[in-house]
Write a protein that holds these residues in place. Structure first.
Motif: not given
Length: 312
Positions: A237-238, A283-295
Motif C-alpha cells: 500500500d502507498y 509557493s502556492d503550487k502543489e504536487m502529489q507525492v506517495s510513499k509506501p506505508v510502514d506496514e
C-alpha cells in the motif's frame, strides 16, 4: 446475480448492505424481513424497486446505508470463512495466468468457502462451466446451497469428492485446473487427465509452504508439464498526499523548505509575519507525492503455474 447485472433491487436478490468499508453485510431481499445494525432498522420491502447504489435511511432515522449489487469482489469481503480463502490480489493474478475468460471449462479443488469459485463463475460466464470439488461433506453441501441461492447453478457444479483418492472423474474436458490442496502433487496426474489434449492446458497450485511447491514442481515436470513457474503476490500500500512545490528561487538559494505546512498554513503564516522579505515558503503550487506505508501485508501462498502442450 453474481454474473449478471440489473439496475434495481428485486425480491429474492442477494444484495450487499454497505455501511462503512469495514461493515458490509449480505442479505437476501425478502418482503416482511427487517435488517438491523448500529445505524438503525431497514425494511426489505422499502429496498425493492430502488436502484443499486441508492442511499436508504433507517426506519428509525438513526442513520443510512447504501444498497450495492452483489459481486464476487464484495462476496470475498463478506463470505463466511469455512476455510482460509483467496483474496483479490491472488484471484486476479491466477485468473490472468490461467487465461480465464467466457466459455472456458475450469476444474477447482477444493471449494473451501467458495470465494474463488464465485470469481471463476463470473469470469467464464455465460457459456463456460466450473466443476468444483470439496472433500469435506458439510462444506460441500453449504457451497452447493450458496451457488443455487446466488443463481450460479447453471455455471457451477459442486461435488463432495476426495480427488486425491478418487480423482476428478473427468477426462479431456478442462481448459484449466486450480488446486488448493495440502498435497497438490498427488492430484497432478488426475489433473493432467482432465485437461484437454487438443489445446494448451493450464494448471495452478496454491500452496502456503515452499516444500509443497518443490514437490509439486517435480511432479509437474515428471508428467510432462512445461513452463513451470512460481510467483508470490505481495500487496504494498502507498500513502498519497498533496505537498507544496517549492519555487526555483528557493531551491537555488538553498533555503530550507518546510514540506509539512499546507498551502493555507503558508498563507496564514505570511499574513501573521507581515514581512516584505522573500519568504522561502511563498509557493502556492502543489504536487502529489506517495510513499509506501510502514506496514505491509505478509505472505499468503505461493502460486505454481505450468502448461500442458497439446498432443500432435
Amino acid at each position: 446475480m453474481f454474473h449478471e447485472y440489473r439496475t434495481t433491487v428485486a425480491e429474492g436478490d442477494q444484495t450487499m448492505i454497505y455501511a462503512t468499508p469495514e461493515c458490509i453485510y449480505p442479505i437476501t431481499v425478502t418482503t416482511g424481513e427487517m435488517f438491523n445494525n448500529k445505524f438503525g432498522s431497514f425494511r426489505h420491502s422499502e429496498m425493492i424497486g430502488l436502484k443499486y447504489g441508492s442511499k436508504i435511511r433507517s426506519h428509525d432515522n438513526r442513520g443510512f446505508v447504501y444498497l450495492l449489487h452483489a459481486t464476487p469482489a464484495l462476496w470475498t469481503q463478506v463470505v463466511p470463512h469455512r476455510t482460509q480463502i483467496l483474496y483479490l490480489p491472488d484471484i486476479s493474478f491466477i485468473s490472468l495466468y490461467l487465461d480465464l475468460r467466457p466459455g472456458k471449462v475450469v476444474i477447482e479443488s477444493g471449494t473451501g468457502s467458495g470465494s474463488f469459485s464465485h470469481s471463476i463463475a463470473r469470469t467464464i460466464a455465460p457459456d463456460g462451466h466450473l466443476y468444483t470439488f470439496e472433500y469435506h461433506e458439510q462444506r460441500a453441501k453449504v457451497a452447493q446451497e450458496e451457488f443455487v441461492q446466488h443463481k450460479l447453478a447453471n455455471i457451477v457444479t459442486a461435488e463432495h469428492r476426495d480427488v486425491i483418492t478418487n480423482g476428478f472423474g473427468k477426462s479431456n474436458i478442462a481448459d484449466a485446473v486450480f488446486l488448493d490442496l495440502p498435497a497438490p502433487w498427488d492430484a497432478v496426474a488426475t489433473a493432467k487427465d482432465a485437461l484437454r489434449k487438443d489445446t494448451i492446458g493450464r494448471i495452478c497450485s496454491f500452496s502456503p509452504c515452499i516444500e509443497q511447491v518443490q514437490r509439486t514442481a517435480l511432479k509437474l515436470d515428471e508428467l510432462g508439464f512445461s513452463d513451470i513457474r512460481m510467483f508470490e503476490c505481495l500487496v504494498k500500500d502507498y500513502e498519497v498526499r498533496t505537498t507544496p512545490l517549492p519555487d526555483i528561487e528557493t531551491a537555488i538559494d538553498g533555503q530550507k523548505f518546510n514540506f509539512r505546512l499546507s498551502v493555507s498554513d503558508r498563507k496564514k503564516r505570511r499574513l501573521d509575519t507581515s514581512t516584505t522579505a522573500v519568504d522561502n515558503d511563498s509557493s502556492d503550487k502543489e504536487m502529489q507525492v506517495s510513499k509506501p506505508v510502514d506496514e505491509a501485508r505478509g505472505h499468503t501462498s505461493y502460486l505454481t503455474f505450468a502448461i500442458l502442450a497439446p498432443l500432435e
